[in-house]
Design an enzyme around this catalytic site. Structure first.
Site, PDB file in Angstrom:
ATOM      1  N   ASN A 299       0.807  -1.235   0.000  1.00  0.00           N
ATOM      2  CA  ASN A 299       0.000   0.000   0.000  1.00  0.00           C
ATOM      3  C   ASN A 299       0.835   1.279   0.000  1.00  0.00           C
ATOM      4  O   ASN A 299       0.372   2.319  -0.452  1.00  0.00           O
ATOM      5  CB  ASN A 299      -1.025  -0.019   1.140  1.00  0.00           C
TER       6      ASN A 299
ATOM      7  N   GLU B 164       4.756  -3.961  12.274  1.00  0.00           N
ATOM      8  CA  GLU B 164       3.813  -2.847  12.055  1.00  0.00           C
ATOM      9  C   GLU B 164       2.598  -3.465  11.377  1.00  0.00           C
ATOM     10  O   GLU B 164       2.657  -3.796  10.189  1.00  0.00           O
ATOM     11  CB  GLU B 164       4.434  -1.792  11.135  1.00  0.00           C
TER      12      GLU B 164
ATOM     13  N   CYS C 175      -3.081   1.614   6.607  1.00  0.00           N
ATOM     14  CA  CYS C 175      -3.192   1.042   7.955  1.00  0.00           C
ATOM     15  C   CYS C 175      -3.816   2.055   8.897  1.00  0.00           C
ATOM     16  O   CYS C 175      -4.371   1.697   9.923  1.00  0.00           O
ATOM     17  CB  CYS C 175      -1.811   0.626   8.448  1.00  0.00           C
TER      18      CYS C 175
ATOM     19  N   GLU D 266       8.678   2.925  14.152  1.00  0.00           N
ATOM     20  CA  GLU D 266       9.556   3.304  13.044  1.00  0.00           C
ATOM     21  C   GLU D 266       9.600   4.829  12.988  1.00  0.00           C
ATOM     22  O   GLU D 266       8.810   5.512  13.639  1.00  0.00           O
ATOM     23  CB  GLU D 266       9.029   2.719  11.744  1.00  0.00           C
TER      24      GLU D 266
HETATM   25  P1  NAD Z   1       0.359  -9.295   4.144  1.00  0.00           P
HETATM   26  O1  NAD Z   1       0.600  -9.619   5.576  1.00  0.00           O
HETATM   27  O2  NAD Z   1      -0.517 -10.201   3.365  1.00  0.00           O
HETATM   28  O3  NAD Z   1       1.733  -9.242   3.337  1.00  0.00           O
HETATM   29  C1  NAD Z   1       2.777  -8.376   3.699  1.00  0.00           C
HETATM   30  C2  NAD Z   1       4.088  -8.950   3.210  1.00  0.00           C
HETATM   31  O4  NAD Z   1       4.354 -10.166   3.895  1.00  0.00           O
HETATM   32  C3  NAD Z   1       4.123  -9.295   1.725  1.00  0.00           C
HETATM   33  O5  NAD Z   1       5.393  -8.975   1.218  1.00  0.00           O
HETATM   34  C4  NAD Z   1       3.908 -10.804   1.712  1.00  0.00           C
HETATM   35  O6  NAD Z   1       4.445 -11.463   0.593  1.00  0.00           O
HETATM   36  C5  NAD Z   1       4.650 -11.204   2.969  1.00  0.00           C
HETATM   37  N1  NAD Z   1       4.196 -12.465   3.584  1.00  0.00           N
HETATM   38  C6  NAD Z   1       2.971 -13.038   3.516  1.00  0.00           C
HETATM   39  N2  NAD Z   1       2.957 -14.179   4.258  1.00  0.00           N
HETATM   40  C7  NAD Z   1       4.185 -14.310   4.810  1.00  0.00           C
HETATM   41  C8  NAD Z   1       4.777 -15.249   5.690  1.00  0.00           C
HETATM   42  N3  NAD Z   1       4.100 -16.298   6.154  1.00  0.00           N
HETATM   43  N4  NAD Z   1       6.063 -15.062   6.073  1.00  0.00           N
HETATM   44  C9  NAD Z   1       6.752 -13.992   5.635  1.00  0.00           C
HETATM   45  N5  NAD Z   1       6.253 -13.066   4.793  1.00  0.00           N
HETATM   46  C10 NAD Z   1       4.974 -13.214   4.385  1.00  0.00           C
HETATM   47  O7  NAD Z   1      -0.181  -7.802   4.119  1.00  0.00           O
HETATM   48  P2  NAD Z   1      -0.642  -6.935   2.856  1.00  0.00           P
HETATM   49  O8  NAD Z   1      -1.988  -7.402   2.428  1.00  0.00           O
HETATM   50  O9  NAD Z   1       0.444  -6.872   1.849  1.00  0.00           O
HETATM   51  O10 NAD Z   1      -0.748  -5.488   3.520  1.00  0.00           O
HETATM   52  C11 NAD Z   1      -1.880  -5.024   4.137  1.00  0.00           C
HETATM   53  C12 NAD Z   1      -1.705  -5.042   5.642  1.00  0.00           C
HETATM   54  O11 NAD Z   1      -0.571  -4.261   6.012  1.00  0.00           O
HETATM   55  C13 NAD Z   1      -2.866  -4.414   6.380  1.00  0.00           C
HETATM   56  O12 NAD Z   1      -3.213  -5.214   7.477  1.00  0.00           O
HETATM   57  C14 NAD Z   1      -2.316  -3.085   6.838  1.00  0.00           C
HETATM   58  O13 NAD Z   1      -2.949  -2.534   7.972  1.00  0.00           O
HETATM   59  C15 NAD Z   1      -0.899  -3.416   7.102  1.00  0.00           C
HETATM   60  N6  NAD Z   1      -0.083  -2.210   7.116  1.00  0.00           N
HETATM   61  C16 NAD Z   1       0.407  -1.776   8.319  1.00  0.00           C
HETATM   62  C17 NAD Z   1       1.159  -0.616   8.375  1.00  0.00           C
HETATM   63  C18 NAD Z   1       1.732  -0.125   9.678  1.00  0.00           C
HETATM   64  O14 NAD Z   1       2.692   0.610   9.640  1.00  0.00           O
HETATM   65  N7  NAD Z   1       1.169  -0.497  10.828  1.00  0.00           N
HETATM   66  C19 NAD Z   1       1.416   0.102   7.202  1.00  0.00           C
HETATM   67  C20 NAD Z   1       0.896  -0.363   6.005  1.00  0.00           C
HETATM   68  C21 NAD Z   1       0.158  -1.529   5.972  1.00  0.00           C
END
Ligand code: NAD
Length: 502
Positions: free
Chosen positions: A157, A254, A288, A468
């Site tokens: 995102n 995060e 997020c 962060e």
């Molecule tokens: P996701 O958890 O599906 O994927 C994030 C990353 O993790 C991707 O690169 C993915 O390939 C990798 N991944 C997936 N499964 C994994 C595993 N088992 N082991 C290691 N890596 C793995 O999340 P998304 O759909 O890409 O992003 C959306 C989420 O991110 C939302 O929940 C959002 O709130 C969160 N987010 C949080 C922040 C913050 O700073 N708190 C900022 C932006 C997004």
């Protein structure tokens, strides 16, 4: 300039060299506004590729950690400057690959530029401390040291900003990096890494492996990664934390949010509606920090609701490269279906669907993944649409009758990233600042819009206590070493000989 129709055939970048996946497998990155538009083809990496990347990062570590801090800072500053020069090109690429409207894509790139400039200054400011010793003729001090090879796993995102929040401070502190970006936005990640190399970063200091959860999991599990910096969903965060816990590996998480704006009866209502609109539907709600709950005092509920719904209906949906568009597509078909699933859940729970609630398929919109900005009314804080992160253009109005009820509703989720209050009463604002359970609190502004010079992160299930950005960011990416120099020429025993020297 990158042509908006050219598909990039890319490789991993390992030790400064372009590499295919060991398996030869690939995946495509596609434009969510026009699914037929292939942005690029990337290696589908597995643990064999991650092994190579970690080995390259380990080889680069010795020379990089001994590179003077100011020199490391200069390289980061050069990277930020290149990004500034290429901002428009990067923003257009981001809109094409991820979908957010161009003004927001420029903001994403700007956030990375800001972080680069901010962190580069640490090159001449990463102070340690000189601390008085309890014994005579003994010197005591501290210095920072890198963690080692850091694994960075990021979501789609904020495809340039989030990697920059991790990678700039990681390399500033003398670490080397294995970066596994989200599978939906690999080209943005590749451009970021190329810019680091163009800025003079030595080969192997930052390595990128493309792929999905398999590659991410391999980075997390690899015994050669000393720490994991992850941004993504809470479900993935839990898995990663479990692995890192077993390996006693440092992990910074995060995760998700279910952020709320409280609108009190004395608020500037027009400002609150404008804030809610931007907070809920900016980036099509895929932040997020998105304002996915609107907790509104009953005295102003009808007026607030009417104005918000009217403004929501007027939002223009479409390809974010079109300047007239307010809300771009959502990232992919899975996410589109998930968002619509939550509309059905909200209706089933008895909430009132005030506007939206449909996939948008008119004309060109049928080529992409568009969802109509959606507002639910009459939501109670316990409903699933008020509790679970939807990560789409859906917001829920929760009516309340008092400040106590508003604060309690705002705090009643598993997440604690960002909360906001609209009021003109200073006493109420300060009470809310103290009582809202979140890492970030806004007064008279929506829940989105963090600045990089302040810490970023959340309480409760939004993370595991790390932050962060901000002035303390190097604490996350380095470890303290305490140093004692005894120049007395004899054995001095701390805590034991101290009395004799009083
Ligand atoms: P996701 O958890 O599906 O994927 C994030 C990353 O993790 C991707 O690169 C993915 O390939 C990798 N991944 C997936 N499964 C994994 C595993 N088992 N082991 C290691 N890596 C793995 O999340 P998304 O759909 O890409 O992003 C959306 C989420 O991110 C939302 O929940 C959002 O709130 C969160 N987010 C949080 C922040 C913050 O700073 N708190 C900022 C932006 C997004």
């Amino acid at each position: 300039m990158i042509s908006e129709r050219e598909a990039v055939d890319a490789g991993n970048v390992i030790g400064g060299e372009r590499r295919e996946a060991a398996s030869g497998r690939t995946f495509e990155s596609r434009n969510p506004a026009r699914h037929g538009d292939v942005v690029g083809v990337f290696p589908q990496s597995s643990s064999a590729d991650v092994d190579d990347a970690v080995a390259a990062a380990q080889r680069a570590l010795g020379a990089w950690r001994s590179t003077p801090w100011p020199r490391r800072g200069e390289i980061i500053l050069t990277a930020a400057t290149i990004m500034e020069q290429r901002k428009e090109e990067l923003a257009r690429l981001m809109t094409r690959e991820m979908g957010k409207v161009l003004t927001e894509a420029r903001g994403d790139v700007q956030e990375a530029i800001d972080m680069g400039k901010f962190i580069a200054g640490e090159g001449r400011r990463a102070f340690g401390e000189t601390v008085p010793s309890e014994l005579r003729n003994k010197w005591a001090m501290t210095m920072r040291q890198p963690l080692g090879v850091i694994g960075c796993v990021t979501p789609w995102n904020f495809p340039i900003a989030i990697p920059s929040w991790k990678i700039f401070p990681a390399i500033m502190a003398g670490n080397t990096v294995v970066f596994k970006p989200a599978e939906d936005t690999p080209l943005c990640a590749l451009r970021f890494v190329e810019i680091l190399l163009d800025a003079g970063l030595p080969a192997g200091v930052v390595n990128v492996v493309f792929g999905d959860h398999e590659a991410g999991d391999a980075v997390v599990r690899h015994p050669g990664t000393a720490a994991i910096f992850f941004t993504g969903s809470a479900d993935t965060g839990r898995l990663i934390a479990t692995t890192c816990g077993q390996m006693l590996k440092k992990v910074s998480l995060e995760l998700g949010g279910k952020n709320g704006i409280v609108v009190l009866a004395d608020a500037d209502l027009e400002l609150a509606v404008e804030g809610a609109l931007w907070g809920a539907f900016g980036t099509a709600g895929q932040r997020c920090t998105a304002s996915s709950r609107l907790i509104v005092a009953s005295a102003v509920l009808p007026q607030f609701t009417d104005e918000l719904v009217a403004r929501t209906r007027a939002l223009r949906i479409g390809d974010g490269l079109d300047d007239a568009v307010d809300v771009g597509p959502v990232i992919n078909e899975t996410q589109l279906n998930r968002i619509h699933g939550y509309t059905e859940i909200g209706v089933d729970e008895g909430a009132t669907l005030l506007t939206g609630g449909e996939m948008a398929r008119d004309g060109d919109l049928a080529e992409g993944f568009f969802y109509t900005p959606t507002v639910f009314g009459g939501v109670s804080p316990t409903m699933r649409i008020a509790q679970e992160e939807i990560f789409g253009p859906t917001t829920a109005i929760i009516p309340v009758d008092s400040l106590d009820e508003a604060i309690s509703a705002a705090n009643s989720t598993q997440f604690g990233l960002s909360l906001s209050i609209y009021t003109n009463d200073l006493r109420v604002a300060f009470r809310a600042i103290h009582e809202l359970e979140a890492g970030i609190v806004y007064v008279n502004a929506p829940t989105i819009g963090a600045e990089i010079q302040l810490p970023f992160g959340g309480t409760k299930n939004t993370g595991n206590g790390h932050r962060e950005a901000g002035g303390h960011v190097l604490d996350e990416f380095s470890e303290w070493k305490s140093i004692y120099i005894d120049y007395s020429g004899r054995l001095q025993r701390a805590q034991i000989d101290t009395d004799a020297q009083r």
